[in-house]
Write a protein that holds these residues in place. Structure first.
Motif, PDB file in Angstrom:
ATOM      1  N   ARG A  59       0.831  -1.204   0.000  1.00  0.00           N
ATOM      2  CA  ARG A  59       0.000   0.000   0.000  1.00  0.00           C
ATOM      3  C   ARG A  59       0.865   1.252   0.000  1.00  0.00           C
ATOM      4  O   ARG A  59       0.510   2.259  -0.608  1.00  0.00           O
ATOM      5  CB  ARG A  59      -0.918  -0.005   1.210  1.00  0.00           C
ATOM      6  CG  ARG A  59      -1.988  -1.042   1.140  1.00  0.00           C
ATOM      7  CD  ARG A  59      -2.908  -0.966   2.348  1.00  0.00           C
ATOM      8  NE  ARG A  59      -3.816  -2.078   2.348  1.00  0.00           N
ATOM      9  CZ  ARG A  59      -3.774  -3.065   3.226  1.00  0.00           C
ATOM     10  NH1 ARG A  59      -2.891  -3.064   4.183  1.00  0.00           N
ATOM     11  NH2 ARG A  59      -4.632  -4.051   3.143  1.00  0.00           N
ATOM     12  N   ALA A  60       1.983   1.204   0.693  1.00  0.00           N
ATOM     13  CA  ALA A  60       2.863   2.372   0.765  1.00  0.00           C
ATOM     14  C   ALA A  60       3.470   2.708  -0.596  1.00  0.00           C
ATOM     15  O   ALA A  60       3.754   3.871  -0.870  1.00  0.00           O
ATOM     16  CB  ALA A  60       3.966   2.137   1.792  1.00  0.00           C
ATOM     17  N   ALA A 112       5.209   7.836  13.190  1.00  0.00           N
ATOM     18  CA  ALA A 112       6.454   7.670  13.937  1.00  0.00           C
ATOM     19  C   ALA A 112       6.235   6.987  15.282  1.00  0.00           C
ATOM     20  O   ALA A 112       7.062   6.189  15.714  1.00  0.00           O
ATOM     21  CB  ALA A 112       7.110   9.029  14.145  1.00  0.00           C
ATOM     22  N   LEU A 113       5.138   7.302  15.950  1.00  0.00           N
ATOM     23  CA  LEU A 113       4.934   6.784  17.299  1.00  0.00           C
ATOM     24  C   LEU A 113       4.273   5.414  17.349  1.00  0.00           C
ATOM     25  O   LEU A 113       4.502   4.659  18.289  1.00  0.00           O
ATOM     26  CB  LEU A 113       4.095   7.777  18.114  1.00  0.00           C
ATOM     27  CG  LEU A 113       4.758   9.121  18.359  1.00  0.00           C
ATOM     28  CD1 LEU A 113       3.797  10.054  19.087  1.00  0.00           C
ATOM     29  CD2 LEU A 113       6.035   8.951  19.145  1.00  0.00           C
ATOM     30  N   GLY A 114       3.464   5.097  16.355  1.00  0.00           N
ATOM     31  CA  GLY A 114       2.763   3.845  16.506  1.00  0.00           C
ATOM     32  C   GLY A 114       2.550   3.066  15.246  1.00  0.00           C
ATOM     33  O   GLY A 114       1.766   2.132  15.234  1.00  0.00           O
ATOM     34  N   GLY A 115       3.239   3.423  14.210  1.00  0.00           N
ATOM     35  CA  GLY A 115       2.940   2.718  12.977  1.00  0.00           C
ATOM     36  C   GLY A 115       4.162   2.348  12.195  1.00  0.00           C
ATOM     37  O   GLY A 115       4.790   1.329  12.442  1.00  0.00           O
ATOM     38  N   SER A 116       4.532   3.191  11.282  1.00  0.00           N
ATOM     39  CA  SER A 116       5.539   2.849  10.297  1.00  0.00           C
ATOM     40  C   SER A 116       6.483   4.032  10.098  1.00  0.00           C
ATOM     41  O   SER A 116       6.031   5.151   9.853  1.00  0.00           O
ATOM     42  CB  SER A 116       4.835   2.499   8.988  1.00  0.00           C
ATOM     43  OG  SER A 116       5.738   2.436   7.934  1.00  0.00           O
ATOM     44  N   LEU A 117       7.767   3.780  10.172  1.00  0.00           N
ATOM     45  CA  LEU A 117       8.742   4.842   9.922  1.00  0.00           C
ATOM     46  C   LEU A 117       8.716   5.283   8.464  1.00  0.00           C
ATOM     47  O   LEU A 117       8.947   6.449   8.160  1.00  0.00           O
ATOM     48  CB  LEU A 117      10.141   4.380  10.318  1.00  0.00           C
ATOM     49  CG  LEU A 117      10.357   4.148  11.807  1.00  0.00           C
ATOM     50  CD1 LEU A 117      11.757   3.615  12.058  1.00  0.00           C
ATOM     51  CD2 LEU A 117      10.129   5.424  12.582  1.00  0.00           C
ATOM     52  N   LEU A 118       8.437   4.364   7.561  1.00  0.00           N
ATOM     53  CA  LEU A 118       8.313   4.715   6.147  1.00  0.00           C
ATOM     54  C   LEU A 118       7.168   5.698   5.948  1.00  0.00           C
ATOM     55  O   LEU A 118       7.327   6.735   5.300  1.00  0.00           O
ATOM     56  CB  LEU A 118       8.073   3.466   5.309  1.00  0.00           C
ATOM     57  CG  LEU A 118       7.654   3.698   3.862  1.00  0.00           C
ATOM     58  CD1 LEU A 118       8.807   4.274   3.066  1.00  0.00           C
ATOM     59  CD2 LEU A 118       7.142   2.436   3.239  1.00  0.00           C
ATOM     60  N   LEU A 119       6.014   5.403   6.513  1.00  0.00           N
ATOM     61  CA  LEU A 119       4.865   6.288   6.364  1.00  0.00           C
ATOM     62  C   LEU A 119       5.084   7.610   7.092  1.00  0.00           C
ATOM     63  O   LEU A 119       4.614   8.651   6.641  1.00  0.00           O
ATOM     64  CB  LEU A 119       3.598   5.597   6.847  1.00  0.00           C
ATOM     65  CG  LEU A 119       3.172   4.388   6.005  1.00  0.00           C
ATOM     66  CD1 LEU A 119       1.986   3.689   6.638  1.00  0.00           C
ATOM     67  CD2 LEU A 119       2.874   4.799   4.589  1.00  0.00           C
ATOM     68  N   ALA A 120       5.810   7.577   8.207  1.00  0.00           N
ATOM     69  CA  ALA A 120       6.136   8.817   8.896  1.00  0.00           C
ATOM     70  C   ALA A 120       7.030   9.696   8.030  1.00  0.00           C
ATOM     71  O   ALA A 120       6.849  10.913   7.959  1.00  0.00           O
ATOM     72  CB  ALA A 120       6.815   8.515  10.228  1.00  0.00           C
TER      73      ALA A 120
END
Length: 188
Positions: A59-60, A112-120
């Protein structure tokens, strides 16, 4: 370590410089086109990183395509002088761009806090492009709803990707310490 491959450069510096330069270069063409510079800067920085992969395996990987499609639709609407391409005015355009920027910064914090560093990191790229839209709305008062459409669509795409993340994190084999299965920075 290469400075060009550092996440801070990819998320903050590159989208800002590209969006600002494209907006400035498009100003002689017209203010309607120059307002689209933030979206074009986002598309070009996403072309640099993470790139346009086809077919998209996750999806990313669809997010750069969403940004590109939204920008093409906005450019077509501006070329045809469709409704929504007139500037909103300094105050309304500035408020819309600032609210969009704060919403995308919230997405970056969520990633960043609860999911994905890529999406952040992708959300930070989007927030930087939105920041250029804020500067453009404040300086030239030429932000239109159509020029903010690609930024909004990309933000919705990031929010959906974050919402569809597994609740307990990805299934990782024992003994392997991985925060984000899609994030593999090249700056290490």
């Amino acid at each position: 370590m290469s400075f060009v491959n550092h996440p801070a450069f990819q998320s903050l510096v590159l989208p800002f410089v590209l969006a600002l330069a494209i907006s400035a270069l498009m100003r002689p063409v017209g203010l309607r086109w120059a307002a689209l510079g933030a979206s074009l800067g986002l598309v070009m920085s996403m072309a640099f990183w993470p790139g346009f992969d086809w077919p998209a395996a996750s999806r990313a990987q669809t997010l750069p395509w969403v940004a590109l499609a939204g920008t093409l639709v906005a450019a077509l609407a501006i070329a045809l002088k469709a409704p929504g391409t007139r500037a909103m005015g300094r105050r309304n355009g500035l408020i819309a761009a600032v609210l969009l920027t704060f919403a995308v910064l919230g997405l970056a914090a969520w990633g960043a806090l609860g999911g994905s560093l890529l999406l952040a990191q992708l959300a930070l790229m989007l927030a930087t492009a939105c920041g250029v839209a804020v500067l453009w709305a404040w300086r030239a008062a030429s932000v239109s709803p159509v020029s903010l459409l690609p930024l909004l669509l990309t933000g919705i795409g990031i929010a959906l990707c974050l919402a569809w993340l597994p609740a307990g994190g990805a299934d990782v084999p024992a003994g392997r310490d991985v925060d984000d299965p899609y994030y593999a920075p090249t700056w290490k």
